[in-house]
Write a protein that holds these residues in place. Structure first.
Motif, PDB file in Angstrom:
ATOM      1  N   PRO A 108       0.824  -1.218   0.000  1.00 40.40           N
ATOM      2  CA  PRO A 108       0.000   0.000   0.000  1.00 40.40           C
ATOM      3  C   PRO A 108       0.850   1.258   0.000  1.00 40.40           C
ATOM      4  CG  PRO A 108       0.025  -0.980   2.187  1.00 40.40           C
ATOM      5  CD  PRO A 108       0.775  -1.922   1.298  1.00 40.40           C
ATOM      6  N   GLN A 109       0.410   2.247  -0.757  1.00 45.08           N
ATOM      7  CA  GLN A 109       0.966   3.590  -0.737  1.00 45.08           C
ATOM      8  C   GLN A 109      -0.192   4.580  -0.680  1.00 45.08           C
ATOM      9  OE1 GLN A 109       3.678   4.233  -4.016  1.00 45.08           O
ATOM     10  NE2 GLN A 109       5.336   3.149  -2.993  1.00 45.08           N
ATOM     11  N   GLY A 112      -2.598   4.317  -3.646  1.00 49.42           N
ATOM     12  CA  GLY A 112      -3.182   3.017  -3.980  1.00 49.42           C
ATOM     13  C   GLY A 112      -2.203   1.895  -3.706  1.00 49.42           C
ATOM     14  N   MET A 113      -2.474   0.741  -4.280  1.00 48.97           N
ATOM     15  CA  MET A 113      -1.616  -0.418  -4.118  1.00 48.97           C
ATOM     16  C   MET A 113      -0.533  -0.388  -5.187  1.00 48.97           C
ATOM     17  SD  MET A 113      -2.854  -1.874  -1.432  1.00 48.97           S
ATOM     18  CE  MET A 113      -1.939  -3.422  -1.428  1.00 48.97           C
ATOM     19  N   ASN A 134       0.326   1.488 -10.022  1.00 49.17           N
ATOM     20  CA  ASN A 134      -0.506   1.734  -8.852  1.00 49.17           C
ATOM     21  C   ASN A 134      -1.953   1.478  -9.217  1.00 49.17           C
ATOM     22  OD1 ASN A 134       1.982   2.974  -7.819  1.00 49.17           O
ATOM     23  ND2 ASN A 134       0.667   3.839  -6.249  1.00 49.17           N
ATOM     24  N   PHE A 137      -7.521   0.840  -4.210  1.00 44.52           N
ATOM     25  CA  PHE A 137      -7.743  -0.017  -3.054  1.00 44.52           C
ATOM     26  C   PHE A 137      -9.055  -0.797  -3.175  1.00 44.52           C
ATOM     27  CE2 PHE A 137      -5.126   3.412  -1.143  1.00 44.52           C
ATOM     28  CZ  PHE A 137      -4.108   2.644  -0.589  1.00 44.52           C
ATOM     29  N   GLY A 143      -5.787  -4.690  -2.862  1.00 41.14           N
ATOM     30  CA  GLY A 143      -6.267  -3.589  -2.034  1.00 41.14           C
ATOM     31  C   GLY A 143      -7.248  -4.051  -0.978  1.00 41.14           C
ATOM     32  N   TYR A 146      -5.430  -5.721   1.850  1.00 35.23           N
ATOM     33  CA  TYR A 146      -4.850  -4.746   2.779  1.00 35.23           C
ATOM     34  C   TYR A 146      -5.928  -4.158   3.694  1.00 35.23           C
ATOM     35  CZ  TYR A 146      -3.401  -0.188   4.478  1.00 35.23           C
ATOM     36  OH  TYR A 146      -3.183   0.889   5.281  1.00 35.23           O
TER      37      TYR A 146
END
Length: 253
Positions: A108-109, A112-113, A134, A137, A143, A146
């Motif tokens: 994750p950032q 987004g993923m 990217n 989510f 996503g 997470y």
């Protein structure tokens, strides 16, 4: 609890980051200091410096600290480096041979993923999501894996902040239906993307965790729906979960 004179000056910042890394939620400077025993003003000053330099940011209430983009990028880079990267990539290759589809290691950032590593398939018909991509989510297996790992209150807050943009007819656009699915994912241990991100694509993801069971990354594979049904994807979940355990051993040995 350590006294100030026992903690070298050049270690204090690292110890603050270590306390946050071990927590499963944002912490106030006072909560951070419960593990360090430094003067209150010292911890507040160091947290402010880390925030100004882009390593920490404040949670929605403005009181608690959590990792910011620069720290997350640094952590991802450390996981990417050296022996661990090569060993991790070997595990992805083993999984790709077993499932015969593209396999991805996703973290994750803020946006987004993020695809940190990938092994592609040999099929001439394949979906291109290269390293560095990217993805959202709310409509991807990685996503949703997470989000399902978050504590319930944090999960609800996270979903409430998302822009549930409909990318296909199957994309979640209701926070309630997404939360219901995330609760189910948490119980069963894997997530499915049934053409929610992209028409004609099916994916499955499982969490990679540390030895304490905390989420580290998503391990996923995907393929075109004409070749990979949801049922076929689910039949390979044990392969991915075994791979996630191997990755845990590599990352935390």
């Amino acid at each position: 609890m350590a006294s100030e004179d026992r903690i070298p000056t050049n270690l204090r910042t690292l110890l603050i980051l270590e306390v946050l890394a071990r927590a499963d939620q944002p912490l106030t400077p006072t909560q951070i200091n419960d593990s360090l025993g430094l003067p209150k003003q010292t911890v507040h000053r160091l947290c402010t410096t880390l925030e100004e330099e882009g390593f920490l940011t404040r949670s929605e209430d403005g009181k608690r600290m959590k990792p910011a983009r620069r720290l997350l990028d640094m952590g991802a880079g450390l996981l990417q480096s050296g022996r661990d990267f090569y060993s991790r990539h070997q595990v992805l290759e083993q999984i790709a041979r077993a499932v015969k589809e593209a396999v991805n290691y996703v973290v994750p950032q803020e946006s987004g993923m993020h695809y940190l590593d990938r092994v592609d398939t040999d099929w001439p018909f394949r979906i291109q999501l290269p390293v560095g991509s990217n993805v959202p989510f709310h409509c991807t297996a990685s996503g949703k894996t997470y989000m399902a790992s978050l504590p319930p209150a944090a999960r609800r807050a996270f979903v409430a902040a998302l822009d549930l943009q409909p990318l296909t007819e199957k994309t979640h656009v209701s926070p309630n239906t997404l939360l219901d699915e995330l609760a189910e994912i948490r119980k069963r241990g894997y997530a499915i993307d049934n053409e929610e991100f992209m028409d004609g694509m099916v994916a499955l993801a499982v969490p990679v965790t540390d030895p304490q069971g905390r989420y580290v990354a998503s391990l996923a594979f995907h393929g075109p729906a004409p070749r990979l049904t949801v049922e076929q994807a689910i039949s390979q979940k044990d392969t991915l979960q075994d791979g996630a355990l191997k990755l845990q051993g590599i990352l935390f040995s």
